[in-house]
Motif scaffolding. Structure first.
Motif, PDB file in Angstrom:
ATOM      1  N   LEU A  22       0.822  -1.210   0.000  1.00  0.00           N
ATOM      2  CA  LEU A  22       0.000   0.000   0.000  1.00  0.00           C
ATOM      3  C   LEU A  22       0.855   1.258   0.000  1.00  0.00           C
ATOM      4  N   THR A  23       1.953   1.255   0.758  1.00  0.00           N
ATOM      5  CA  THR A  23       2.864   2.396   0.799  1.00  0.00           C
ATOM      6  C   THR A  23       3.443   2.688  -0.581  1.00  0.00           C
ATOM      7  N   LYS A  24       3.722   1.622  -1.328  1.00  0.00           N
ATOM      8  CA  LYS A  24       4.289   1.781  -2.667  1.00  0.00           C
ATOM      9  C   LYS A  24       3.207   2.001  -3.731  1.00  0.00           C
ATOM     10  N   GLY A  25       1.934   1.955  -3.328  1.00  0.00           N
ATOM     11  CA  GLY A  25       0.842   2.270  -4.242  1.00  0.00           C
ATOM     12  C   GLY A  25       0.452   1.150  -5.195  1.00  0.00           C
ATOM     13  N   PHE A  26       0.732  -0.095  -4.820  1.00  0.00           N
ATOM     14  CA  PHE A  26       0.368  -1.236  -5.650  1.00  0.00           C
ATOM     15  C   PHE A  26      -0.946  -1.851  -5.184  1.00  0.00           C
ATOM     16  N   SER A  27      -1.733  -2.317  -6.121  1.00  0.00           N
ATOM     17  CA  SER A  27      -2.908  -3.127  -5.778  1.00  0.00           C
ATOM     18  C   SER A  27      -2.476  -4.588  -5.750  1.00  0.00           C
ATOM     19  N   GLN A  28      -3.307  -5.430  -5.178  1.00  0.00           N
ATOM     20  CA  GLN A  28      -3.026  -6.871  -5.207  1.00  0.00           C
ATOM     21  C   GLN A  28      -2.973  -7.361  -6.653  1.00  0.00           C
ATOM     22  N   ASP A  29      -3.854  -6.835  -7.490  1.00  0.00           N
ATOM     23  CA  ASP A  29      -3.872  -7.229  -8.902  1.00  0.00           C
ATOM     24  C   ASP A  29      -2.553  -6.896  -9.599  1.00  0.00           C
ATOM     25  N   GLU A  30      -2.005  -5.726  -9.315  1.00  0.00           N
ATOM     26  CA  GLU A  30      -0.742  -5.328  -9.944  1.00  0.00           C
ATOM     27  C   GLU A  30       0.413  -6.221  -9.501  1.00  0.00           C
ATOM     28  N   ILE A  31       0.455  -6.513  -8.208  1.00  0.00           N
ATOM     29  CA  ILE A  31       1.509  -7.412  -7.700  1.00  0.00           C
ATOM     30  C   ILE A  31       1.362  -8.781  -8.351  1.00  0.00           C
ATOM     31  N   ALA A  32       0.158  -9.277  -8.388  1.00  0.00           N
ATOM     32  CA  ALA A  32      -0.090 -10.600  -8.964  1.00  0.00           C
ATOM     33  C   ALA A  32       0.332 -10.642 -10.428  1.00  0.00           C
ATOM     34  N   PHE A  33      -0.093  -9.662 -11.196  1.00  0.00           N
ATOM     35  CA  PHE A  33       0.224  -9.637 -12.624  1.00  0.00           C
ATOM     36  C   PHE A  33       1.729  -9.578 -12.861  1.00  0.00           C
ATOM     37  N   ASN A  34       2.393  -8.668 -12.152  1.00  0.00           N
ATOM     38  CA  ASN A  34       3.830  -8.456 -12.364  1.00  0.00           C
ATOM     39  C   ASN A  34       4.702  -9.580 -11.819  1.00  0.00           C
ATOM     40  N   SER A  35       4.187 -10.361 -10.892  1.00  0.00           N
ATOM     41  CA  SER A  35       4.971 -11.476 -10.340  1.00  0.00           C
ATOM     42  C   SER A  35       4.484 -12.827 -10.857  1.00  0.00           C
ATOM     43  N   GLU A  36       3.504 -12.791 -11.775  1.00  0.00           N
ATOM     44  CA  GLU A  36       2.932 -14.005 -12.369  1.00  0.00           C
ATOM     45  C   GLU A  36       2.330 -14.950 -11.320  1.00  0.00           C
ATOM     46  N   LEU A  37       1.672 -14.343 -10.335  1.00  0.00           N
ATOM     47  CA  LEU A  37       0.937 -15.082  -9.305  1.00  0.00           C
ATOM     48  C   LEU A  37      -0.534 -14.720  -9.447  1.00  0.00           C
ATOM     49  N   SER A  38      -1.382 -15.416  -8.724  1.00  0.00           N
ATOM     50  CA  SER A  38      -2.798 -15.063  -8.760  1.00  0.00           C
ATOM     51  C   SER A  38      -3.099 -14.021  -7.686  1.00  0.00           C
ATOM     52  N   THR A  39      -4.083 -13.198  -7.962  1.00  0.00           N
ATOM     53  CA  THR A  39      -4.522 -12.212  -6.974  1.00  0.00           C
ATOM     54  C   THR A  39      -4.973 -12.920  -5.703  1.00  0.00           C
ATOM     55  N   ASN A  40      -5.634 -14.045  -5.878  1.00  0.00           N
ATOM     56  CA  ASN A  40      -6.086 -14.827  -4.730  1.00  0.00           C
ATOM     57  C   ASN A  40      -4.899 -15.245  -3.854  1.00  0.00           C
ATOM     58  N   GLN A  41      -3.809 -15.635  -4.486  1.00  0.00           N
ATOM     59  CA  GLN A  41      -2.637 -16.058  -3.725  1.00  0.00           C
ATOM     60  C   GLN A  41      -2.040 -14.888  -2.943  1.00  0.00           C
ATOM     61  N   ILE A  42      -1.967 -13.725  -3.553  1.00  0.00           N
ATOM     62  CA  ILE A  42      -1.455 -12.540  -2.850  1.00  0.00           C
ATOM     63  C   ILE A  42      -2.329 -12.248  -1.631  1.00  0.00           C
ATOM     64  N   GLY A  43      -3.633 -12.292  -1.798  1.00  0.00           N
ATOM     65  CA  GLY A  43      -4.559 -12.059  -0.681  1.00  0.00           C
ATOM     66  C   GLY A  43      -4.380 -13.071   0.433  1.00  0.00           C
ATOM     67  N   ARG A  44      -4.214 -14.320   0.074  1.00  0.00           N
ATOM     68  CA  ARG A  44      -4.026 -15.372   1.084  1.00  0.00           C
ATOM     69  C   ARG A  44      -2.709 -15.192   1.823  1.00  0.00           C
ATOM     70  N   ILE A  45      -1.668 -14.742   1.147  1.00  0.00           N
ATOM     71  CA  ILE A  45      -0.391 -14.466   1.811  1.00  0.00           C
ATOM     72  C   ILE A  45      -0.575 -13.306   2.782  1.00  0.00           C
ATOM     73  N   GLU A  46      -1.217 -12.238   2.328  1.00  0.00           N
ATOM     74  CA  GLU A  46      -1.418 -11.059   3.184  1.00  0.00           C
ATOM     75  C   GLU A  46      -2.269 -11.376   4.408  1.00  0.00           C
ATOM     76  N   ARG A  47      -3.184 -12.295   4.292  1.00  0.00           N
ATOM     77  CA  ARG A  47      -4.032 -12.670   5.438  1.00  0.00           C
ATOM     78  C   ARG A  47      -3.377 -13.738   6.311  1.00  0.00           C
ATOM     79  N   GLY A  48      -2.201 -14.219   5.925  1.00  0.00           N
ATOM     80  CA  GLY A  48      -1.503 -15.230   6.711  1.00  0.00           C
ATOM     81  C   GLY A  48      -2.135 -16.597   6.610  1.00  0.00           C
ATOM     82  N   GLU A  49      -2.842 -16.842   5.534  1.00  0.00           N
ATOM     83  CA  GLU A  49      -3.543 -18.120   5.372  1.00  0.00           C
ATOM     84  C   GLU A  49      -2.662 -19.215   4.789  1.00  0.00           C
ATOM     85  N   ILE A  50      -1.600 -18.824   4.080  1.00  0.00           N
ATOM     86  CA  ILE A  50      -0.735 -19.842   3.473  1.00  0.00           C
ATOM     87  C   ILE A  50       0.719 -19.597   3.860  1.00  0.00           C
TER      88      ILE A  50
END
Length: 74
Positions: A22-50
């Motif tokens: 958030l400090t760097k101004g990225f959305s989960q979608d942008e991180i996912a796209f640029n790192s070739e991961l799914s948005t769902n995976q980014i969300g699960r990492i941020e929530r500490g689920e995986i």
């Protein structure tokens, strides 16, 4: 062999990732796209689920233009 999972650590890591993202101004979608991961995976990492892999952490850090250790500075 037992599977090791430290809930508090995973949540702290995820919270730190979200704060940096958030400090760097990225959305989960942008991180996912640029790192070739799914948005769902980014969300699960941020929530500490995986318990994500080091390779995934490296890709996220690269996308955020960070040193990997910065993601662990919490």
């Amino acid at each position: 062999m037992n599977y090791i999972r430290h809930e508090e650590f995973l949540k702290a890591f995820g919270n730190n990732l979200k704060k940096i993202r958030l400090t760097k101004g990225f959305s989960q979608d942008e991180i996912a796209f640029n790192s070739e991961l799914s948005t769902n995976q980014i969300g699960r990492i941020e929530r500490g689920e995986i318990n994500t892999s080091l390779s995934t952490i490296y890709e996220i850090a690269k996308t955020l233009n960070l040193n990997v250790k910065e993601l662990f500075d919490f």
